[in-house]
Design a protein around this motif. Structure first.
Motif, PDB file in Angstrom:
ATOM      1  N   THR A  20       1.393  -1.348   0.212  1.00 17.63           N
ATOM      2  CA  THR A  20      -0.447   0.562  -0.082  1.00 17.63           C
ATOM      3  C   THR A  20       0.462   1.414   0.194  1.00 17.63           C
ATOM      4  O   THR A  20       1.468   1.697   0.200  1.00 17.63           O
ATOM      5  CB  THR A  20      -1.210  -0.125   1.166  1.00 17.63           C
ATOM      6  N   ARG A  50      -5.605  13.665  -9.413  1.00 20.09           N
ATOM      7  CA  ARG A  50      -5.949  12.849  -7.959  1.00 20.09           C
ATOM      8  C   ARG A  50      -4.841  13.475  -7.204  1.00 20.09           C
ATOM      9  O   ARG A  50      -5.354  12.515  -5.684  1.00 20.09           O
ATOM     10  CB  ARG A  50      -5.480  12.371  -9.530  1.00 20.09           C
ATOM     11  N   LEU A  72      -5.586  12.281  -3.295  1.00 20.41           N
ATOM     12  CA  LEU A  72      -4.557  11.627  -2.207  1.00 20.41           C
ATOM     13  C   LEU A  72      -4.144  12.488  -1.138  1.00 20.41           C
ATOM     14  O   LEU A  72      -4.318  11.477  -0.159  1.00 20.41           O
ATOM     15  CB  LEU A  72      -3.706  11.112  -3.433  1.00 20.41           C
ATOM     16  N   ARG A  83      -5.817   9.257   1.907  1.00 23.84           N
ATOM     17  CA  ARG A  83      -6.048   7.413   1.993  1.00 23.84           C
ATOM     18  C   ARG A  83      -4.957   7.104   0.563  1.00 23.84           C
ATOM     19  O   ARG A  83      -4.084   7.362   0.049  1.00 23.84           O
ATOM     20  CB  ARG A  83      -7.155   7.242   1.373  1.00 23.84           C
ATOM     21  N   CYS A  92      -3.520   3.742  -1.361  1.00 24.72           N
ATOM     22  CA  CYS A  92      -4.382   2.869  -2.693  1.00 24.72           C
ATOM     23  C   CYS A  92      -3.376   1.787  -2.380  1.00 24.72           C
ATOM     24  O   CYS A  92      -1.833   1.447  -1.710  1.00 24.72           O
ATOM     25  CB  CYS A  92      -3.923   4.200  -3.670  1.00 24.72           C
ATOM     26  N   ASP A  93      -3.710   0.431  -3.344  1.00 21.48           N
ATOM     27  CA  ASP A  93      -2.948  -0.552  -3.616  1.00 21.48           C
ATOM     28  C   ASP A  93      -1.822  -0.426  -4.471  1.00 21.48           C
ATOM     29  O   ASP A  93      -2.793  -0.131  -5.367  1.00 21.48           O
ATOM     30  CB  ASP A  93      -4.364  -1.637  -2.731  1.00 21.48           C
ATOM     31  N   GLU A 126      -3.980   0.098  -7.785  1.00 18.62           N
ATOM     32  CA  GLU A 126      -4.698   0.579  -8.247  1.00 18.62           C
ATOM     33  C   GLU A 126      -3.123   1.610  -8.287  1.00 18.62           C
ATOM     34  O   GLU A 126      -2.950   3.110  -8.939  1.00 18.62           O
ATOM     35  CB  GLU A 126      -5.111   1.545  -6.982  1.00 18.62           C
TER      36      GLU A 126
END
Length: 323
Positions: free
Chosen positions: A191, A219, A223, A228, A230-231, A234
């Motif tokens: 992540t 984007r 973020l 958050r 992202c894995d 993504e």
């Protein structure tokens, strides 16, 4: 002092006294201070503490406290290793603070800068793999426990130093490959994120500038504003990562890529990296193409360029020397 540099002296400082320990070498230089221990007596003191008892101190000396021994036994926070044949030219830079998820302390940052300097000075280096020694995490970002004890001016100095360290890393003339297994903050089990706004700050080591250049402005704002994670899937879709592989296979994939790169002309790879990085920072395509032209011209009179043409004509693998 007047002592030769080949004599190693370790100074241990307490509130009420300072002890010196000399590790004598073959220079036959007489010890300067009578309070210096030989390696044998020092090792005896270490053995005594590890056995849970107080080892007899040499006359006129103080024994070492356990906390000092633990400090001496700590590993370096950054390790740089050159791989051997058939992987000559590949370097491994490993973050070695798994107990704190490789949080970036002042010491780690300093060691990282030193490692980057060694890499840039190594003419045989072709690719760098950046990895973590601990499972489940790549890097947790800044060392917040250390930062709690910093003044505002020290925090500013830290952020400036970290920003310049990453810029120094980015400016390396050879490719770098991050091997991310787990979290990379501030493969399927990886992540990535920039959680700084949750701490009432911003990504201050270049994150607000590098991220939008990769993902686009919209984007990047999402973020950073939300913090958050992202894995890996993504991350690949956004261009933050190149590959998403099953857990435990990131290093193998990174090594595979590095091996492919080392087969190419090393001067060509260096100039290609320079052309891409510098060309992306200029204002227009015309200026960017001028950067490309300058980089190409630097390769015209190299032995490697001639070797590439000869190998193509002979239908064989080229043997590049970096000349």
């Amino acid at each position: 002092t007047d002592e030769p540099k080949c004599c190693s002296v370790l100074v241990l400082k307490w509130a009420d006294r300072t002890d010196s320990i000399a590790f004598n070498c073959s220079c036959h230089y007489p010890p300067r201070a009578s309070r210096m221990r030989s390696p044998r007596s020092f090792l005896a003191a270490v053995s005594g503490h590890l056995a849970g008892r107080q080892a007899p101190a040499a006359p006129g000396h103080h024994s070492l406290p356990v906390r000092t021994l633990q400090t001496l036994a700590q590993r370096e926070p950054v390790r740089l290793k050159k791989l051997s044949a058939p992987d000559t030219g590949i370097l491994e830079l490993t973050l070695e603070r798994p107990e704190v998820k490789n949080a970036i302390s002042w010491e780690l940052m300093t060691r990282l800068r030193g490692a980057i300097h060694k890499i840039e000075a190594d003419a045989t280096a072709k690719v760098v793999l950046v990895a973590s020694s601990g499972p489940g995490v790549f890097c947790a970002g800044a060392d917040l426990k250390e930062r709690r004890h910093m003044s505002s001016s020290h925090v500013k100095e830290y952020a400036n130093s970290l920003r310049s360290t990453f810029s120094y890393f980015e400016a390396l003339s050879i490719p770098t490959i991050a091997v991310i297994e787990g979290a990379a903050l501030g493969g399927e089990n990886a992540t990535l994120g920039l959680p700084e706004t949750g701490l009432a700050i911003i990504p201050g080591a270049g994150g607000t500038q590098r991220l939008p250049r990769i993902t686009g402005r919209s984007r990047a704002k999402e973020l950073i504003f939300t913090g958050r994670r992202c894995d890996a899937t993504e991350a690949v879709l956004m261009g933050l990562a190149n590959y998403c592989v099953p857990a435990g296979e990131a290093y193998g994939k990174a090594l595979e890529l590095a091996r492919e790169m080392t087969k190419k002309g090393p001067l060509g790879v260096r100039m290609a990296k320079k052309a891409i990085d510098q060309g992306m920072e200029v204002a227009d395509m015309r200026s960017a193409l001028a950067v490309e032209g300058e980089c190409y011209e630097q390769l015209l009179h190299t032995q490697d360029r001639l070797e590439g043409l000869a190998a193509f004509a002979d239908k064989r693998e080229p043997v590049y020397t970096g000349e």
